[in-house]
Design a protein around this motif. Structure first.
Motif, PDB file in Angstrom:
ATOM      1  N   PRO A 275     -66.507 -40.078  -5.780  1.00 41.74           N
ATOM      2  CA  PRO A 275     -66.917 -40.730  -3.932  1.00 41.74           C
ATOM      3  C   PRO A 275     -66.352 -39.565  -3.230  1.00 41.74           C
ATOM      4  O   PRO A 275     -65.096 -39.265  -3.866  1.00 41.74           O
ATOM      5  N   GLY A 276     -66.889 -39.240  -2.199  1.00 42.06           N
ATOM      6  CA  GLY A 276     -66.630 -38.989  -1.433  1.00 42.06           C
ATOM      7  C   GLY A 276     -67.771 -37.556  -0.617  1.00 42.06           C
ATOM      8  O   GLY A 276     -68.604 -37.734  -0.683  1.00 42.06           O
ATOM      9  N   PRO A 277     -67.238 -36.666   0.231  1.00 41.39           N
ATOM     10  CA  PRO A 277     -67.942 -36.213   1.042  1.00 41.39           C
ATOM     11  C   PRO A 277     -68.380 -34.627   1.180  1.00 41.39           C
ATOM     12  O   PRO A 277     -68.048 -34.081   1.768  1.00 41.39           O
ATOM     13  N   LEU A 278     -69.494 -35.041  -0.056  1.00 39.47           N
ATOM     14  CA  LEU A 278     -69.978 -34.004  -0.436  1.00 39.47           C
ATOM     15  C   LEU A 278     -71.775 -34.690  -1.310  1.00 39.47           C
ATOM     16  O   LEU A 278     -72.000 -35.629  -2.046  1.00 39.47           O
ATOM     17  N   THR A 279     -72.212 -33.700  -0.298  1.00 34.38           N
ATOM     18  CA  THR A 279     -73.698 -34.119  -0.084  1.00 34.38           C
ATOM     19  C   THR A 279     -74.326 -32.952  -1.474  1.00 34.38           C
ATOM     20  O   THR A 279     -74.629 -32.310  -0.912  1.00 34.38           O
ATOM     21  N   LEU A 280     -75.202 -34.001  -2.597  1.00 35.95           N
ATOM     22  CA  LEU A 280     -75.852 -32.401  -3.348  1.00 35.95           C
ATOM     23  C   LEU A 280     -77.335 -32.177  -3.563  1.00 35.95           C
ATOM     24  O   LEU A 280     -77.885 -33.619  -3.230  1.00 35.95           O
ATOM     25  N   VAL A 281     -78.280 -31.677  -3.001  1.00 40.48           N
ATOM     26  CA  VAL A 281     -79.039 -31.550  -2.671  1.00 40.48           C
ATOM     27  C   VAL A 281     -80.033 -31.362  -4.120  1.00 40.48           C
ATOM     28  O   VAL A 281     -79.474 -29.614  -4.005  1.00 40.48           O
ATOM     29  N   LEU A 282     -80.969 -31.809  -4.303  1.00 35.81           N
ATOM     30  CA  LEU A 282     -81.366 -31.682  -6.131  1.00 35.81           C
ATOM     31  C   LEU A 282     -82.767 -31.768  -5.772  1.00 35.81           C
ATOM     32  O   LEU A 282     -83.355 -32.392  -5.064  1.00 35.81           O
ATOM     33  N   PRO A 283     -83.863 -31.835  -6.855  1.00 28.45           N
ATOM     34  CA  PRO A 283     -85.596 -32.112  -6.970  1.00 28.45           C
ATOM     35  C   PRO A 283     -85.634 -33.304  -6.857  1.00 28.45           C
ATOM     36  O   PRO A 283     -84.966 -33.951  -7.333  1.00 28.45           O
ATOM     37  N   ARG A 284     -86.252 -33.625  -6.170  1.00 25.43           N
ATOM     38  CA  ARG A 284     -86.573 -35.355  -5.680  1.00 25.43           C
ATOM     39  C   ARG A 284     -87.562 -36.262  -6.628  1.00 25.43           C
ATOM     40  O   ARG A 284     -88.487 -35.329  -7.147  1.00 25.43           O
ATOM     41  N   SER A 285     -86.761 -36.845  -7.195  1.00 24.56           N
ATOM     42  CA  SER A 285     -88.148 -37.731  -8.279  1.00 24.56           C
ATOM     43  C   SER A 285     -88.718 -38.330  -7.185  1.00 24.56           C
ATOM     44  O   SER A 285     -88.643 -38.621  -6.135  1.00 24.56           O
TER      45      SER A 285
ATOM     46  N   VAL B  42     -84.260 -34.063  -2.601  1.00 23.10           N
ATOM     47  CA  VAL B  42     -83.388 -35.010  -1.863  1.00 23.10           C
ATOM     48  C   VAL B  42     -81.744 -35.091  -1.892  1.00 23.10           C
ATOM     49  O   VAL B  42     -80.994 -34.209  -3.028  1.00 23.10           O
ATOM     50  N   GLY B  43     -80.766 -35.077  -0.553  1.00 24.67           N
ATOM     51  CA  GLY B  43     -79.379 -34.760  -0.620  1.00 24.67           C
ATOM     52  C   GLY B  43     -79.286 -36.118  -1.268  1.00 24.67           C
ATOM     53  O   GLY B  43     -79.393 -37.502  -0.339  1.00 24.67           O
TER      54      GLY B  43
ATOM     55  N   VAL C  59     -72.984 -30.585   3.204  1.00 25.99           N
ATOM     56  CA  VAL C  59     -74.356 -30.352   2.167  1.00 25.99           C
ATOM     57  C   VAL C  59     -74.162 -29.318   1.357  1.00 25.99           C
ATOM     58  O   VAL C  59     -74.044 -27.822   1.437  1.00 25.99           O
ATOM     59  N   LEU C  60     -74.406 -29.219   0.173  1.00 23.69           N
ATOM     60  CA  LEU C  60     -75.099 -28.635  -0.276  1.00 23.69           C
ATOM     61  C   LEU C  60     -76.161 -28.462  -1.257  1.00 23.69           C
ATOM     62  O   LEU C  60     -76.936 -29.502  -2.190  1.00 23.69           O
ATOM     63  N   ASP C  61     -77.051 -27.425  -1.622  1.00 23.49           N
ATOM     64  CA  ASP C  61     -78.619 -27.077  -1.679  1.00 23.49           C
ATOM     65  C   ASP C  61     -78.031 -26.554  -3.367  1.00 23.49           C
ATOM     66  O   ASP C  61     -77.277 -25.300  -3.855  1.00 23.49           O
ATOM     67  N   LEU C  62     -78.788 -27.611  -4.367  1.00 25.64           N
ATOM     68  CA  LEU C  62     -78.370 -26.920  -6.106  1.00 25.64           C
ATOM     69  C   LEU C  62     -79.693 -26.671  -5.972  1.00 25.64           C
ATOM     70  O   LEU C  62     -79.972 -26.647  -7.512  1.00 25.64           O
ATOM     71  N   SER C  63     -81.062 -26.901  -5.506  1.00 26.59           N
ATOM     72  CA  SER C  63     -81.824 -26.624  -6.255  1.00 26.59           C
ATOM     73  C   SER C  63     -82.641 -25.610  -5.900  1.00 26.59           C
ATOM     74  O   SER C  63     -83.303 -24.804  -6.861  1.00 26.59           O
ATOM     75  N   SER C  64     -82.074 -24.743  -6.075  1.00 21.93           N
ATOM     76  CA  SER C  64     -82.488 -22.414  -6.252  1.00 21.93           C
ATOM     77  C   SER C  64     -81.052 -22.679  -7.098  1.00 21.93           C
ATOM     78  O   SER C  64     -79.690 -22.914  -7.477  1.00 21.93           O
ATOM     79  N   SER C  65     -81.252 -21.349  -7.681  1.00 18.80           N
ATOM     80  CA  SER C  65     -80.667 -20.299  -9.154  1.00 18.80           C
ATOM     81  C   SER C  65     -79.312 -20.240  -8.301  1.00 18.80           C
ATOM     82  O   SER C  65     -77.893 -20.987  -8.905  1.00 18.80           O
ATOM     83  N   ILE C  66     -78.525 -19.870  -6.838  1.00 16.25           N
ATOM     84  CA  ILE C  66     -77.339 -19.809  -6.378  1.00 16.25           C
ATOM     85  C   ILE C  66     -77.335 -20.993  -5.305  1.00 16.25           C
ATOM     86  O   ILE C  66     -77.656 -21.046  -4.396  1.00 16.25           O
ATOM     87  N   PRO C  67     -76.167 -21.822  -5.481  1.00 16.47           N
ATOM     88  CA  PRO C  67     -76.002 -22.705  -4.816  1.00 16.47           C
ATOM     89  C   PRO C  67     -75.905 -22.400  -3.719  1.00 16.47           C
ATOM     90  O   PRO C  67     -75.207 -21.222  -3.421  1.00 16.47           O
ATOM     91  N   ARG C  68     -75.967 -23.507  -2.200  1.00 20.26           N
ATOM     92  CA  ARG C  68     -75.393 -22.379  -1.078  1.00 20.26           C
ATOM     93  C   ARG C  68     -75.229 -23.599   0.378  1.00 20.26           C
ATOM     94  O   ARG C  68     -76.010 -24.548   0.008  1.00 20.26           O
TER      95      ARG C  68
END
Ligand code: TXA
Ligand code: MG
Length: 327
Positions: free
Chosen positions: A98-108, A122-123, A187-196
């Motif tokens: 647990p901690g202050p990192l939000t991962l943005v991933l493809p939503r179900s 979704v984050g 907030v880290l977007d992992l939904s495309s090839s390069i994390p942003r």
């Protein structure tokens, strides 16, 4: 909309089960509960209940295209919210949750459109305090929670901030004391090839790169398309005019009827002021200082440019959103 907001004190680390059960039943019936996380207070609703989530947008006055972060209590719970939880996500979750990192991933399909502002992603994050985890466990479903402030205002790091923003608009505030990190999650977007990184926070770019072993992009919202709608430049702003100055400029401007927020180590003028020497200290107390100075009816709040080092990235980001550069 609620006519009366209840406030209950609760221990952050050992929350009273009766209070958690009470809050859980409000969430289960579609109500809104503000609760403390390690970053800022969140305004929670059942993330899987579209009507409840609609009440979040209404209470905050938030545009419906701005997606909400869903809070879960375990990695298994996160898996239900997304269609892919790849190797990168696993490594980062292992290290930072647990901690202050939000991962943005493809939503179900488990997470409705409205919760994600209509995006296909979704984050997700697991908040640190036991009170937040207990509330999620009690509901048995993810909790959608933006920061518990009116749209475009400063995020709350104390229950009293939530009261001044949302009293009468939500059902319950769980007061678990001050937030320990004090700035919103990375907030880290992992939904495309390069994390942003869509929003810098106290989990640093270098720390993420150390885990992933590859370069992470930062920002992309200044001139490019809006990737994270909440990262619009005008955000987190107090109502008192805020100006951003260099330390040299501070000595040259008229400070009558002003307050000063400074970073680093230097001598401050004899006006209401706070000085933060470390990014952790600044993160924890920046919003409270802004809230306090904002309520004093001053002519302006003067903020000095935070240092250029990477550890100050989140503080720099929030300060630049709150303040206008002196011209
Ligand atoms: O620390 C935090 O993140 C706090 C606590 C309560 O968890 N929450 C928070 O939520 O700051 P909010 O809604 O105030 O800010 C969430 C930010 C917004 O900028 C939003 O646009 C972005 O995250 N965001 C959420 N879901 C996203 C997605 N699927 N894609 C891109 N950006 C997203
Ligand atoms: Mg917010």
């Amino acid at each position: 909309m609620s006519s009366k907001t209840r406030i209950l004190s609760v221990d952050r680390d050992h929350p009273d089960p009766m209070i958690v059960a009470d809050a859980g039943s409000i969430l289960r019936s579609g109500g809104l509960v503000a609760f403390g996380t390690e970053t800022v207070y969140g305004l929670g609703a059942d993330a899987t209940n579209p009507a409840a989530v609609a009440r979040i947008y209404e209470a905050k006055g938030r545009p419906s295209f701005n997606p909400l972060i869903v809070h879960v209590d375990s990695q298994e719970h996160a898996l239900a919210c997304v269609t892919e939880f790849g190797e990168k996500a696993k490594l980062l979750a292992h290290k930072f949750w647990p901690g202050p990192l939000t991962l943005v991933l493809p939503r179900s399909g488990f997470i409705p459109d409205i919760t994600a502002g209509g995006l296909t992603t979704v984050g997700v994050r697991i908040p640190l305090p036991e009170v937040a985890q207990a509330l999620i466990r009690e509901l048995g479903r993810p909790i959608a929670a933006p920061s518990a402030n009116r749209s475009n205002r400063i995020s709350p790091t104390l229950a009293s901030h939530v009261v001044s923003e949302l009293d009468g608009r939500i059902d319950l505030i769980l007061d678990s004391g001050p937030c320990t990190v004090g700035l919103e999650s990375t907030v880290l977007d992992l939904s495309s090839s390069i994390p942003r990184i869509l929003r810098p926070g106290m989990v640093l770019k270098a720390e993420i790169e150390a885990v992933l072993g590859e370069v992470v992009l930062e920002g992309g919202t200044e001139s490019g398309p809006i990737l994270s709608p909440g990262s619009l430049p005008v955000h987190y702003a107090p109502q008192t005019p805020c100006v951003l100055v260099s330390r040299e400029e501070l000595g040259q401007i008229d400070l009558t009827d002003s307050a000063v927020i400074g970073f680093g180590e230097f001598q401050l003028a004899r006006v209401p002021s706070v000085l933060f020497s470390t990014p952790q200290w600044a993160g924890e107390h920046l919003y409270d200082s802004l809230h306090k100075f904002d309520s004093m009816g001053l002519r302006q709040i003067v903020i000095t440019e935070p240092p250029d080092e990477p550890e100050w990235a989140a503080v720099r980001d929030r300060v630049r959103r709150a303040a206008k550069r002196l011209v």
